[in-house]
Design a protein around this motif. Structure first.
Motif, mmCIF file in Angstrom:
data_model
loop_
_atom_site.group_PDB
_atom_site.id
_atom_site.type_symbol
_atom_site.label_atom_id
_atom_site.label_comp_id
_atom_site.label_asym_id
_atom_site.label_seq_id
_atom_site.Cartn_x
_atom_site.Cartn_y
_atom_site.Cartn_z
ATOM 1 N N ILE A 66 15.488 2.698 -11.098
ATOM 2 C CA ILE A 66 15.774 4.098 -11.405
ATOM 3 C C ILE A 66 15.438 4.374 -12.862
ATOM 4 O O ILE A 66 15.102 3.465 -13.626
ATOM 5 N N PHE A 67 15.518 5.643 -13.239
ATOM 6 C CA PHE A 67 15.288 6.066 -14.622
ATOM 7 C C PHE A 67 13.913 5.595 -15.106
ATOM 8 O O PHE A 67 12.908 5.939 -14.493
ATOM 9 N N ASP A 68 13.836 4.808 -16.158
ATOM 10 C CA ASP A 68 12.537 4.361 -16.666
ATOM 11 C C ASP A 68 11.829 3.411 -15.701
ATOM 12 O O ASP A 68 10.621 3.175 -15.834
ATOM 13 N N ASP A 69 12.552 2.855 -14.753
ATOM 14 C CA ASP A 69 11.957 1.958 -13.765
ATOM 15 C C ASP A 69 11.607 2.678 -12.460
ATOM 16 O O ASP A 69 11.208 2.034 -11.490
ATOM 17 N N PHE A 70 11.763 3.998 -12.442
ATOM 18 C CA PHE A 70 11.443 4.791 -11.258
ATOM 19 C C PHE A 70 9.956 5.131 -11.243
ATOM 20 O O PHE A 70 9.387 5.572 -12.250
ATOM 21 N N HIS A 71 9.316 4.926 -10.121
ATOM 22 C CA HIS A 71 7.913 5.313 -9.918
ATOM 23 C C HIS A 71 7.794 5.845 -8.492
ATOM 24 O O HIS A 71 7.907 5.078 -7.536
ATOM 25 N N LEU A 72 7.584 7.128 -8.372
ATOM 26 C CA LEU A 72 7.527 7.744 -7.056
ATOM 27 C C LEU A 72 6.383 7.147 -6.233
ATOM 28 O O LEU A 72 5.265 6.982 -6.728
ATOM 29 N N HIS A 73 6.670 6.810 -4.971
ATOM 30 C CA HIS A 73 5.641 6.295 -4.080
ATOM 31 C C HIS A 73 6.047 6.538 -2.627
ATOM 32 O O HIS A 73 7.221 6.479 -2.289
ATOM 33 N N LEU A 74 5.064 6.806 -1.805
ATOM 34 C CA LEU A 74 5.252 6.961 -0.374
ATOM 35 C C LEU A 74 4.691 5.697 0.273
ATOM 36 O O LEU A 74 3.475 5.519 0.367
ATOM 37 N N THR A 75 5.581 4.815 0.692
ATOM 38 C CA THR A 75 5.204 3.486 1.138
ATOM 39 C C THR A 75 4.516 3.521 2.501
ATOM 40 O O THR A 75 5.005 4.146 3.441
ATOM 41 N N LEU A 76 3.402 2.786 2.601
ATOM 42 C CA LEU A 76 2.629 2.750 3.836
ATOM 43 C C LEU A 76 2.495 1.347 4.420
ATOM 44 O O LEU A 76 1.889 1.182 5.485
ATOM 45 N N SER A 77 3.023 0.342 3.734
ATOM 46 C CA SER A 77 2.941 -1.016 4.270
ATOM 47 C C SER A 77 4.058 -1.866 3.696
ATOM 48 O O SER A 77 4.703 -1.500 2.720
ATOM 49 N N GLY A 78 4.235 -3.027 4.315
ATOM 50 C CA GLY A 78 5.069 -4.042 3.709
ATOM 51 C C GLY A 78 4.249 -4.830 2.703
ATOM 52 O O GLY A 78 3.126 -4.445 2.347
ATOM 53 N N GLN A 79 4.780 -5.945 2.211
ATOM 54 C CA GLN A 79 4.050 -6.790 1.285
ATOM 55 C C GLN A 79 2.820 -7.370 1.975
ATOM 56 O O GLN A 79 2.910 -7.942 3.063
ATOM 57 N N LEU A 80 1.665 -7.223 1.331
ATOM 58 C CA LEU A 80 0.402 -7.692 1.905
ATOM 59 C C LEU A 80 -0.397 -8.475 0.873
ATOM 60 O O LEU A 80 -0.396 -8.123 -0.316
ATOM 61 N N PRO A 81 -1.103 -9.515 1.305
ATOM 62 C CA PRO A 81 -2.043 -10.186 0.389
ATOM 63 C C PRO A 81 -3.178 -9.243 0.039
ATOM 64 O O PRO A 81 -3.470 -8.289 0.777
ATOM 65 N N ASP A 82 -3.839 -9.513 -1.080
ATOM 66 C CA ASP A 82 -4.847 -8.594 -1.601
ATOM 67 C C ASP A 82 -5.942 -8.258 -0.597
ATOM 68 O O ASP A 82 -6.324 -7.087 -0.454
ATOM 69 N N ALA A 83 -6.452 -9.262 0.094
ATOM 70 C CA ALA A 83 -7.565 -9.015 1.004
ATOM 71 C C ALA A 83 -7.142 -8.114 2.159
ATOM 72 O O ALA A 83 -7.877 -7.191 2.544
ATOM 73 N N VAL A 86 0.846 -1.186 0.000
ATOM 74 C CA VAL A 86 0.000 0.000 0.000
ATOM 75 C C VAL A 86 0.887 1.244 0.000
ATOM 76 O O VAL A 86 1.880 1.316 0.728
ATOM 77 N N ALA A 87 0.519 2.213 -0.828
ATOM 78 C CA ALA A 87 1.327 3.432 -0.924
ATOM 79 C C ALA A 87 0.493 4.566 -1.487
ATOM 80 O O ALA A 87 -0.589 4.358 -2.062
ATOM 81 N N LEU A 88 1.010 5.775 -1.328
ATOM 82 C CA LEU A 88 0.492 6.955 -2.013
ATOM 83 C C LEU A 88 1.331 7.163 -3.263
ATOM 84 O O LEU A 88 2.561 7.235 -3.180
ATOM 85 N N ARG A 89 0.652 7.262 -4.411
ATOM 86 C CA ARG A 89 1.361 7.396 -5.683
ATOM 87 C C ARG A 89 0.745 8.524 -6.499
ATOM 88 O O ARG A 89 -0.461 8.784 -6.399
ATOM 89 N N PRO A 90 1.540 9.208 -7.341
ATOM 90 C CA PRO A 90 0.972 10.254 -8.207
ATOM 91 C C PRO A 90 -0.064 9.672 -9.160
ATOM 92 O O PRO A 90 0.110 8.568 -9.685
ATOM 93 N N VAL A 91 -1.122 10.413 -9.381
ATOM 94 C CA VAL A 91 -2.137 9.985 -10.344
ATOM 95 C C VAL A 91 -1.569 10.035 -11.756
ATOM 96 O O VAL A 91 -1.786 9.127 -12.562
#
Length: 224
Positions: free
Chosen positions: A160-177, A102-107
């Motif tokens: 980085i570079f083309d693989d960079f996607h800004l995000h503010l992380t709010l959790s570790g790895q979580l199952p979908d539910a 879960v994270a905050l990401r630019p629209v």
């Protein structure tokens, strides 16, 4: 004495206060913060992985200093970088579950955001020590693409570079539910905090202490 350094985007104000409480670590104050109590969610467990970083978006991933650099030289370089580069507006953030966390990401991030990230990665890289064999082996456990592997070897980090996607992380790895439950609980909390468009008006030099926690050393306003 810090063991590693990094360059992050760190929000301020109400969003920063929320992030410190949610994650349990205030990187600006360098102190632990009590988690909010949310029915049905073990906040401490959900946030265990990102806690040590504080609320942030990675611009240049954590690195050890090269033998030709030092903390004072890195601080000077970061200050000079900020004088050369302008702020970057990147629109609204959205809360979601993507890439397993879960994270905050630019629209809709603008090209200028990638330009700023590329500049940070490349212009400050001479302060970074080469990766160790252990570092490389650990990174390769993530099944990197050929491009990401080369970026890791050349610049110390694969995403980085083309693989960079800004995000503010709010959790570790979580199952979908579980992630859906976290997003549903957080949405009313973060909605008023992300109602306005965002701007990277500064970059923050971070230091990692011996316990693995990151502290804000200085926040450099972008004035270029």
């Amino acid at each position: 004495m810090f063991e590693r350094f990094a360059i992050f985007y760190t929000p301020t104000g109400a969003l920063a206060d929320f992030g410190a409480a949610w994650l349990g670590w205030d990187s600006a104050a360098g102190r632990a913060v009590p988690h909010p109590r949310i029915a049905g969610i073990d906040v401490a467990a959900v946030t265990a992985t990102p806690r040590k970083y504080g609320l942030h978006a990675t611009m240049k991933a954590p690195f050890r200093l090269s033998t030709d650099s030092g903390p004072a030289a890195l601080q000077q370089a970061a200050a000079e970088f900020a004088q050369r580069h302008a702020p970057v507006a990147f629109g609204h953030l959205a809360l979601g579950h993507d890439h397993g966390f879960v994270a905050l990401r630019p629209v809709a991030a603008p090209p200028a955001l990638w330009d700023l990230e590329r500049a940070i990665v490349t212009e400050l890289d001479h302060h970074r020590a080469p990766l160790t064999e252990a570092d490389i082996a650990r990174r390769r456990k993530a099944a990197l693409t050929l491009r990401q592997d080369r970026q890791m070897l050349d610049w110390g980090y694969p995403y980085i570079f083309d693989d960079f996607h800004l995000h503010l992380t709010l959790s570790g790895q979580l199952p979908d539910a579980q992630a859906a439950a976290v997003v549903a609980a957080l949405q009313p909390m973060v909605a008023p905090l992300i109602a306005d468009p965002c701007i990277i008006d500064a970059v923050t030099l971070m230091g990692q202490d011996v316990a693995g926690l990151f502290h804000q050393i200085h926040r450099y306003t972008l004035t270029g």
